[in-house]
Motif scaffolding. Structure first.
Motif, PDB file in Angstrom:
ATOM      1  N   VAL B 593       0.834  -1.199   0.000  1.00  0.00           N
ATOM      2  CA  VAL B 593       0.000   0.000   0.000  1.00  0.00           C
ATOM      3  C   VAL B 593       0.869   1.250   0.000  1.00  0.00           C
ATOM      4  O   VAL B 593       0.638   2.202  -0.756  1.00  0.00           O
ATOM      5  CB  VAL B 593      -0.933   0.001   1.232  1.00  0.00           C
ATOM      6  CG1 VAL B 593      -1.678   1.303   1.329  1.00  0.00           C
ATOM      7  CG2 VAL B 593      -1.889  -1.165   1.156  1.00  0.00           C
ATOM      8  N   VAL B 632      -9.393  21.990   6.177  1.00  0.00           N
ATOM      9  CA  VAL B 632      -9.693  20.832   7.014  1.00  0.00           C
ATOM     10  C   VAL B 632      -8.396  20.238   7.534  1.00  0.00           C
ATOM     11  O   VAL B 632      -8.240  19.935   8.717  1.00  0.00           O
ATOM     12  CB  VAL B 632     -10.481  19.780   6.207  1.00  0.00           C
ATOM     13  CG1 VAL B 632     -10.523  18.453   6.969  1.00  0.00           C
ATOM     14  CG2 VAL B 632     -11.890  20.285   5.937  1.00  0.00           C
ATOM     15  N   LEU B 633      -7.461  20.109   6.631  1.00  0.00           N
ATOM     16  CA  LEU B 633      -6.218  19.448   6.996  1.00  0.00           C
ATOM     17  C   LEU B 633      -5.433  20.246   8.017  1.00  0.00           C
ATOM     18  O   LEU B 633      -4.800  19.689   8.902  1.00  0.00           O
ATOM     19  CB  LEU B 633      -5.379  19.213   5.751  1.00  0.00           C
ATOM     20  CG  LEU B 633      -5.924  18.033   4.953  1.00  0.00           C
ATOM     21  CD1 LEU B 633      -5.406  18.052   3.553  1.00  0.00           C
ATOM     22  CD2 LEU B 633      -5.566  16.746   5.667  1.00  0.00           C
ATOM     23  N   VAL B 641       2.603  13.421   8.113  1.00  0.00           N
ATOM     24  CA  VAL B 641       2.124  12.770   6.897  1.00  0.00           C
ATOM     25  C   VAL B 641       1.688  13.792   5.851  1.00  0.00           C
ATOM     26  O   VAL B 641       0.657  13.633   5.222  1.00  0.00           O
ATOM     27  CB  VAL B 641       0.953  11.831   7.230  1.00  0.00           C
ATOM     28  CG1 VAL B 641       1.465  10.541   7.795  1.00  0.00           C
ATOM     29  CG2 VAL B 641      -0.021  12.496   8.162  1.00  0.00           C
ATOM     30  N   TYR B 644       0.617  12.540   2.487  1.00  0.00           N
ATOM     31  CA  TYR B 644      -0.735  11.988   2.372  1.00  0.00           C
ATOM     32  C   TYR B 644      -1.698  13.106   2.026  1.00  0.00           C
ATOM     33  O   TYR B 644      -2.580  12.959   1.190  1.00  0.00           O
ATOM     34  CB  TYR B 644      -1.191  11.380   3.697  1.00  0.00           C
ATOM     35  CG  TYR B 644      -0.687   9.996   3.961  1.00  0.00           C
ATOM     36  CD1 TYR B 644      -1.105   8.947   3.145  1.00  0.00           C
ATOM     37  CD2 TYR B 644       0.161   9.725   5.008  1.00  0.00           C
ATOM     38  CE1 TYR B 644      -0.660   7.663   3.386  1.00  0.00           C
ATOM     39  CE2 TYR B 644       0.606   8.450   5.250  1.00  0.00           C
ATOM     40  CZ  TYR B 644       0.196   7.410   4.452  1.00  0.00           C
ATOM     41  OH  TYR B 644       0.619   6.144   4.699  1.00  0.00           O
ATOM     42  N   ALA B 645      -1.520  14.191   2.707  1.00  0.00           N
ATOM     43  CA  ALA B 645      -2.411  15.317   2.495  1.00  0.00           C
ATOM     44  C   ALA B 645      -2.373  15.748   1.041  1.00  0.00           C
ATOM     45  O   ALA B 645      -3.401  16.069   0.444  1.00  0.00           O
ATOM     46  CB  ALA B 645      -2.019  16.461   3.412  1.00  0.00           C
ATOM     47  N   ILE B 647      -1.864  13.957  -1.536  1.00  0.00           N
ATOM     48  CA  ILE B 647      -2.658  13.066  -2.380  1.00  0.00           C
ATOM     49  C   ILE B 647      -4.127  13.316  -2.153  1.00  0.00           C
ATOM     50  O   ILE B 647      -4.921  13.281  -3.084  1.00  0.00           O
ATOM     51  CB  ILE B 647      -2.447  11.588  -2.021  1.00  0.00           C
ATOM     52  CG1 ILE B 647      -1.005  11.314  -1.756  1.00  0.00           C
ATOM     53  CG2 ILE B 647      -3.021  10.701  -3.090  1.00  0.00           C
ATOM     54  CD1 ILE B 647      -0.813   9.941  -1.216  1.00  0.00           C
ATOM     55  N   LEU B 648      -4.458  13.532  -0.913  1.00  0.00           N
ATOM     56  CA  LEU B 648      -5.855  13.749  -0.584  1.00  0.00           C
ATOM     57  C   LEU B 648      -6.399  14.896  -1.415  1.00  0.00           C
ATOM     58  O   LEU B 648      -7.429  14.785  -2.075  1.00  0.00           O
ATOM     59  CB  LEU B 648      -5.967  14.055   0.905  1.00  0.00           C
ATOM     60  CG  LEU B 648      -7.372  14.320   1.388  1.00  0.00           C
ATOM     61  CD1 LEU B 648      -8.202  13.065   1.254  1.00  0.00           C
ATOM     62  CD2 LEU B 648      -7.345  14.784   2.818  1.00  0.00           C
ATOM     63  N   GLY B 651      -6.496  13.977  -4.957  1.00  0.00           N
ATOM     64  CA  GLY B 651      -7.588  13.036  -5.202  1.00  0.00           C
ATOM     65  C   GLY B 651      -8.916  13.749  -5.316  1.00  0.00           C
ATOM     66  O   GLY B 651      -9.674  13.525  -6.258  1.00  0.00           O
ATOM     67  N   LEU B 652      -9.170  14.618  -4.364  1.00  0.00           N
ATOM     68  CA  LEU B 652     -10.431  15.359  -4.394  1.00  0.00           C
ATOM     69  C   LEU B 652     -10.556  16.161  -5.676  1.00  0.00           C
ATOM     70  O   LEU B 652     -11.598  16.191  -6.326  1.00  0.00           O
ATOM     71  CB  LEU B 652     -10.488  16.314  -3.200  1.00  0.00           C
ATOM     72  CG  LEU B 652     -11.107  15.746  -1.930  1.00  0.00           C
ATOM     73  CD1 LEU B 652     -11.041  16.783  -0.826  1.00  0.00           C
ATOM     74  CD2 LEU B 652     -12.544  15.351  -2.191  1.00  0.00           C
ATOM     75  N   VAL B 654      -9.085  15.621  -8.536  1.00  0.00           N
ATOM     76  CA  VAL B 654      -9.318  14.750  -9.683  1.00  0.00           C
ATOM     77  C   VAL B 654     -10.777  14.325  -9.727  1.00  0.00           C
ATOM     78  O   VAL B 654     -11.419  14.350 -10.777  1.00  0.00           O
ATOM     79  CB  VAL B 654      -8.401  13.509  -9.591  1.00  0.00           C
ATOM     80  CG1 VAL B 654      -8.775  12.492 -10.666  1.00  0.00           C
ATOM     81  CG2 VAL B 654      -6.953  13.921  -9.736  1.00  0.00           C
ATOM     82  N   LEU B 655     -11.286  14.001  -8.567  1.00  0.00           N
ATOM     83  CA  LEU B 655     -12.673  13.547  -8.511  1.00  0.00           C
ATOM     84  C   LEU B 655     -13.637  14.605  -9.002  1.00  0.00           C
ATOM     85  O   LEU B 655     -14.463  14.355  -9.875  1.00  0.00           O
ATOM     86  CB  LEU B 655     -13.033  13.227  -7.058  1.00  0.00           C
ATOM     87  CG  LEU B 655     -12.916  11.782  -6.665  1.00  0.00           C
ATOM     88  CD1 LEU B 655     -13.334  11.623  -5.227  1.00  0.00           C
ATOM     89  CD2 LEU B 655     -13.803  10.949  -7.558  1.00  0.00           C
ATOM     90  N   LEU B 658     -13.393  15.073 -12.593  1.00  0.00           N
ATOM     91  CA  LEU B 658     -13.994  13.995 -13.367  1.00  0.00           C
ATOM     92  C   LEU B 658     -15.508  14.134 -13.414  1.00  0.00           C
ATOM     93  O   LEU B 658     -16.115  14.026 -14.482  1.00  0.00           O
ATOM     94  CB  LEU B 658     -13.641  12.649 -12.728  1.00  0.00           C
ATOM     95  CG  LEU B 658     -12.347  12.022 -13.216  1.00  0.00           C
ATOM     96  CD1 LEU B 658     -12.013  10.804 -12.389  1.00  0.00           C
ATOM     97  CD2 LEU B 658     -12.473  11.647 -14.688  1.00  0.00           C
ATOM     98  N   ILE B 659     -16.082  14.417 -12.262  1.00  0.00           N
ATOM     99  CA  ILE B 659     -17.545  14.521 -12.227  1.00  0.00           C
ATOM    100  C   ILE B 659     -18.004  15.614 -13.182  1.00  0.00           C
ATOM    101  O   ILE B 659     -18.851  15.408 -14.049  1.00  0.00           O
ATOM    102  CB  ILE B 659     -18.039  14.837 -10.804  1.00  0.00           C
ATOM    103  CG1 ILE B 659     -17.744  13.645  -9.898  1.00  0.00           C
ATOM    104  CG2 ILE B 659     -19.534  15.131 -10.793  1.00  0.00           C
ATOM    105  CD1 ILE B 659     -18.134  13.872  -8.471  1.00  0.00           C
TER     106      ILE B 659
END
Lengths: 499, 669
Positions: B593, B632-633, B641, B644-645, B647-648, B651-652, B654-655, B658-659
């Motif tokens: 992972v 938020v973060l 980390v 990670y943030a 990517i978060l 990711g959001l 990208v999402l 995409l929508i």
């Protein structure tokens, strides 16, 4: 809309009301000042929500497979997206499970949550809206909105009110599920174009898809749902999330969130992609059996109480996916009942862990020995939940596991035999846990602990009642499933495989 | 009327469980007095109902089914909570409620003053409910409910003194070992369902003939696994001796008279299937014969009064399995009944001894008790004589019938195993009697002057059981003589298919049967005399023999090291597997992972760049999402980390992209 019976009951817009009510509670919280009042608002909102959800069962017509209490309102015309909700025998119990557990979670957080109470309660109620929404949504966009909306409050519950490593756990949880969601989204969009340019879930279920396309969609769905369940090898976020989450978070996570994956398999994978489902059944069954045994062995090795129960969840959810993918009536009805059972029983176990953590501030089994002496009521509850979890006849899980095992035995004797090993191991890790926690001589620290008070008992007793109710009179719980489960087989183009 | 009374049999104790259980949970609202009256009173009512049902059945031996309610169903699987009343059920009902009632009464005296008095009786009554379901069930699932239910009560009662670590461990062990058997039983249930499409006995046994021999064999073996677990036969016998951690009445009721005989009941109940699988039946006989001897040898050297009796129980259950294995089903049930009488008697009088000696269980610290507790001594003597095979006592009839049947039907090896075990039985029981009651007193000084006879509430049940141990065997011989007594005639309809062949062979071997009885009687006498010689005439002999046969002695003293072997072979490896999986999880899957995440991290950096320079200006929505997520973060005080943030956020972004993109595409097309 085809296959939807519009709501004509005495309570108009019942499902919409259930979806929106928690948000009303959230809005009300803006107007109350002190934290005690916030708690009361949250409790009464969740409590009224539960009472309002009871008519769903009372007025549910078990003879119909169609979506009941339906509401369809056009929302966006191009692309055509409508606000469509409704429930059938598959979602009914999951909605009721959600509305039952939310007030319990509010009560169990009453004293456990000390900082940012308002935000906590807001997260909990937003969560409830999203969870009820997921189970009711009949439109893919609506479904996806609720599905994603659920992530954020859960992420916050773990990340803000969690334990020491909460950030790591929260982000791990988020990333895993986000990866799944992304594939789900792509699958939804592909379905939109291939299924006749609609997001209507029921219309997409009726549509036909070519076999290669089904395969692709199947795996996209599979990853999305397998992460949620979680199935081996997508499970490693679960123990971390559970260990770090506050009690209410763990309860919601184990009892409701994990069910979303199994719900997805039943609502989408099987009826929409029957050819691929039949084709890939052996893979999923193999992973399920691995999950059952792997989770059980993992639970055996844990010294942290929450981790132990988290891994037992992996094992128990293995039974659920096993039941779903043997694709026969006993298996699926057993899996559905087992989803409800796991919600009740594992929810109870996590509550028990929370209660003891509040007292000793340790989740280590070694720190919490001999509780029967100082806390007889607590020990009794713990034993009942453990016995239910290991599937003792007379408790809820027996009926579910029995049906799942009968179903899987019809499919393959070997798989059933391997899964049966899981129930032996369940007895081992659960009773060993009980032995170390409840029995033996109390330590200096645990000897002085106070037994459960009435408020704490009130969170456990409803679950205990359900355990025995389902165990002794399971028919009222199984009856609403029959028509809907039969309809899955109709949708799959063949009747349940029977001996 | 009939249906109602049958249904009431398990309901009475259930009501008592609910009352006493709630009383415990709600903090003892009423006294011990009321608690025990509820407990034994409910069992007495069940007993009276059982007697009534017996009366009804005498006239109509054909099986009758009473449906309480439809329990659950799914597609073509329907499971009723229903009861089957036939002669076999009647016999089991009388044994369970009758002996159960006596033990409940005895417990009132034995458990007097215990802190968990009410809890004890709640568990005991719950046991009665489960045991009644077990013997009354008309299908495999009800049998299974009872089966696991009695296992649960056994677990709860073994662990009754929960603050004793040894008790807690013994309880877990009992449940887990039983669960192994239960798993086999479950598989048998599934096999039955797969073959017959139903789980009701009457339908299945009526159609048993259609079963092919392979299916019959596998069902029979899976059932046997269950029976072996519950009845503590080899190789799953290890839990029963440890189960002696429970209070003595529990040992008498659950671990001698009733629960452990459930395996025998199950085999007899399913004889129609076993008759179709002679190989499986032979395995039943061999398991029984070997266990009978194996446990009897261990019993020779035990020094804990209850453990001697525990191994004796394992051994006697072996006799019952042996009987089933040679097709003597009635004899198996006959021995089950007489064993319930004399073994309950022995355990309860052992309890009386322990009670008198303030908890002492080691026979090396007893001796010479006969004059101090004469009544207990008297009944113990009767029990010993009954189990050892003293002529005309109950055990003599039933054991001889088993051995005679084995020999007459040509199972000479099984007969030899049984006969040797019978010798050992006579020896270790006489030894127990001599060491406990006769000779010099070796009782610890501070215990000595507390010795007292038990109160009447304990003695009366002992007297009743002693009476039954003496005359109980007569039901097997009166009025028709050997193998033609009332008992056999009554049970004949249940085991009809098997009885036919047995009758003929029996006629031929009439003289042989008498010779065999004489032989086994002599064997019993020899066993008693050996003990008499060792412990009365030459008390120094046991130690001499012990030294001369050091190896054999150590072997049986350590119970053939079976527990240790299981620990090494199953328990330790099981835990090791768990630990290695645990490592695999963190070192294996999590590492993958993290690797995936690092790759994503890189691409995220790339897409963030694209995002910043290409799309940001275009789509305010994205920017807002980015902004929100960042806020938020920040509140999460992330430090360690931060990637990670990243990517978060990515990711959001990208999402959302995409929508919007796809909706726009969809709208355009």
């Amino acid at each position: 809309m085809q296959d939807v019976i519009l709501n004509t009951t005495a309570l108009p817009h019942l499902l919409t009301l259930l979806i929106a009510l928690p948000l009303v509670g959230v809005a009300m919280m803006a107007f109350v000042k002190d934290e005690a009042a916030v708690k009361h608002v949250a409790f009464w909102t969740a409590g009224i929500e539960f009472v309002l959800s009871l008519p769903l069962y009372l007025w549910f017509d078990p003879a119909r497979y169609e979506m009941q209490f339906g509401e369809v309102v056009p929302w966006i015309t191009k692309p055509p997206i409508s606000y469509a909700v409704g429930i059938d025998g598959i979602s009914l119990w999951l909605v009721l499970l959600t509305t039952l557990l939310t007030p319990i979670c509010v009560v169990c957080s009453w004293t456990a949550i000390k900082s940012r109470v308002r935000e906590f309660m807001i997260a909990l109620l937003v969560m409830e809206t999203a969870m009820v929404g997921v189970f009711c949504a009949l439109n893919f966009v609506l479904f996806y909105v609720f599905w994603e909306a659920m992530l954020i409050p859960m992420y916050l519950l773990i990340g803000v009110w969690g334990g020491v490593d909460r950030i790591y756990a929260a982000i791990k949880f988020f990333l895993y599920t986000l990866a799944g969601s992304l594939l789900l989204l792509i699958a939804i969009i592909v379905l939109y174009f291939q299924g006749g340019q609609t997001f209507d879930i029921l219309a997409l279920t009726r549509a036909q898809y070519s076999e290669p396309l089904q395969a692709w969609l199947f795996w996209a769905f599979f990853v999305a749902f397998a992460v949620k369940v979680p199935m081996f090898p997508f499970h490693t976020w679960l123990p971390d999330a559970h260990v770090q989450a506050p009690t209410a978070g763990s309860v919601i996570l184990a009892s409701v969130l994990l069910k979303m994956g199994a719900y997805g398999f039943l609502r989408f994978s099987l009826p929409m992609l029957p050819d691929a489902s039949f084709r890939f059944t052996p893979v999923v069954l193999a992973l399920s059996v691995i999950a059952i045994l792997y989770g059980a062995y993992m639970a055996l090795a844990q010294s942290d109480l929450k981790k132990l129960i988290a891994y037992s969840s992996v094992s128990h959810m293995g039974f659920v996916t096993l039941g779903i993918f043997v694709i026969n009536t006993q298996g699926i009805e057993g899996a559905l009942l087992q989803m409800l059972n796991h919600g009740v029983t594992t929810g109870g176990l996590f509550l028990c862990v929370g209660l003891i953590y509040e007292r000793t501030h340790s989740r280590q089994i070694a720190d919490n020995g001999g509780l029967s002496k100082p806390m007889p009521r607590y020990a009794a509850c713990l034993v009942i939940f453990a016995l239910s979890s290991l599937g003792l006849p007379g408790t809820n899980s027996f009926v579910g596991e029995f049906l799942v095992l009968v179903g899987s035995f019809i499919y393959s004797k070997t798989i059933a035999a391997l899964a049966t090993l899981g129930i032996i191991l369940a007895a081992v890790y659960l009773l060993w846990m009980v032995q170390r926690i409840a029995f033996g001589v109390p330590t200096e620290k645990t000897a002085k602990l106070a037994d459960l008070n009435w408020c704490e008992m009130a969170t456990l007793v409803p679950l205990i009642i359900l355990i025995f109710w389902i165990g002794v009179f399971p028919n009222p719980f199984l009856a609403p499933m029959h028509a809907s489960v039969a309809h899955i087989f109709d949708a799959m183009g063949r009747v349940g495989v029977l001996p | 009327m009939f249906d109602l009374i049958v249904t009431l049999i398990p309901v009475f104790p259930l009501l008592a469980v609910l009352a006493n259980g709630l009383n415990v949970m709600l903090g003892h609202r009423y006294s011990h007095e009321i608690a025990h009256r509820l407990a034994w009173g409910s069992v007495l009512l069940s007993f009276l109902c059982s007697v009534w049902v017996l009366g009804q059945t005498l006239g109509h031996p054909e099986p009758r089914t009473v449906v309480a309610y439809r329990w659950f169903f799914g597609a073509d699987l329907t499971v009723n909570l229903s009861f089957l009343i036939d002669p076999l059920t009647c016999i089991m009902l009388l044994v369970v409620t009758g002996v159960g009632f006596l033990i409940h009464v005895y417990s009132v005296g034995y458990m007097h003053g215990e802190e968990g008095f009410t809890r004890f009786f709640a568990y005991m009554n719950l046991f009665m409910v489960s045991m009644l379901l077990l013997v009354m069930g008309s299908n495999y699932v009800v049998l299974f409910i009872g089966w696991e239910g009695v296992g649960l009560c056994s677990y709860l009662l073994i662990g009754y003194y929960y603050d004793r670590v040894s008790a807690a461990k013994a309880a877990t062990k009992a449940f887990v070992v039983n669960r192994i058997g239960d798993a086999g039983f479950l598989l048998a249930i599934f096999l039955v369902f797969a073959n017959f499409g139903t789980l009701e006995y009457t339908e299945i046994f009526a159609r048993a003939g259609q079963l092919d021999s392979a299916a019959a064999f596998s069902i029979a073996i899976c059932l046997l696994i269950g029976a072996v677990g519950k009845s503590a036969q080899l190789p799953l016998h290890t839990w029963l001796p440890d189960a002696m951690e429970g209070p003595t009445p529990v040992s008498a009721l659950i671990h001698a008279a009733t629960m452990v005989t459930a395996g025998v009941y199950m085999v007899v109940r399913n004889h129609a299937i076993y008759d179709l699988a002679p190989d499986a039946l032979l395995i039943v006989g061999v398991v029984g014969g070997v266990t009978a001897l194996f446990a009897a040898t261990i019993g020779l050297v035990q020094t804990d009064i209850k453990r001697v009796l525990a191994y004796s129980t394992v051994s006697q259950l072996g006799f019952m399995f042996l009987a089933c294995g040679v097709g003597a089903y009635v004899a198996a049930i006959f021995h089950l009944v007489t064993h319930a009488f004399f073994k309950a008697l022995l355990f309860l009088s052992a309890g009386s001894v322990i009670h008198a000696l303030s908890g002492e269980q080691d026979i090396r610290r007893m001796g010479g008790l006969w004059s101090k507790i004469p009544k207990t001594h008297g009944v113990f003597l009767v029990g010993t004589a009954a189990i050892a095979g003293f002529p005309f006592l109950s055990g003599w009839w039933s054991k001889d019938e088993i051995l005679g049947h084995a020999f007459v039907h040509g199972h000479y090896v099984l007969w030899a195993l049984g006969a040797t075990a019978a010798f050992c039985t006579a020896f270790y029981m006489s030894r127990l009697l001599y060491v406990t009651f006769y000779g010099e007193s070796r009782v610890a000084h501070e215990v000595e002057h507390h010795i007292h006879e038990s109160p009447n509430v304990m003695v009366y049940p002992l007297l009743v059981l002693a009476f039954l141990s003496v005359v109980g065997g007569l039901i097997g011989v009166i009025p028709g003589g050997l193998e033609n007594g009332w008992f056999h005639q009554f049970l004949q309809p249940v085991v009809r298919s098997a009885g036919a062949g047995g009758e003929a062979a029996h006629e031929e071997g009439h003289l042989l049967v008498y010779i065999l009885m004489a032989v086994t009687t002599l064997i019993g006498v020899a066993g008693w005399f050996t003990a008499h010689y060792f412990y009365k005439l030459k008390p120094e002999q046991p130690d001499l023999l012990m030294n001369r046969m050091k190896g054999a002695y150590t072997l049986i003293l350590n119970k053939y090291w079976v527990d240790e072997a299981y620990d090494k072979a199953f328990v330790e490896p099981g835990k090791a597997v768990g630990r290695s999986f645990d490592k695999a999880d963190t070192a294996g899957i999590d590492r993958v992972v993290v690797a995936v995440e690092q790759v994503t991290d890189l691409s995220a950096a790339g897409s963030t760049w694209v995002e910043k320079h290409v799309i940001y200006g275009g789509l305010n929505v994205t920017g807002y999402a980015n902004h929100l997520a960042a806020r938020v973060l920040r509140r999460l005080q992330s430090g360690l980390v931060h990637h990670y943030a990243a990517i978060l956020v990515a990711g959001l972004v990208v999402l959302v992209n995409l929508i919007v993109l796809f909706l726009w595409l969809g709208g355009a097309s």
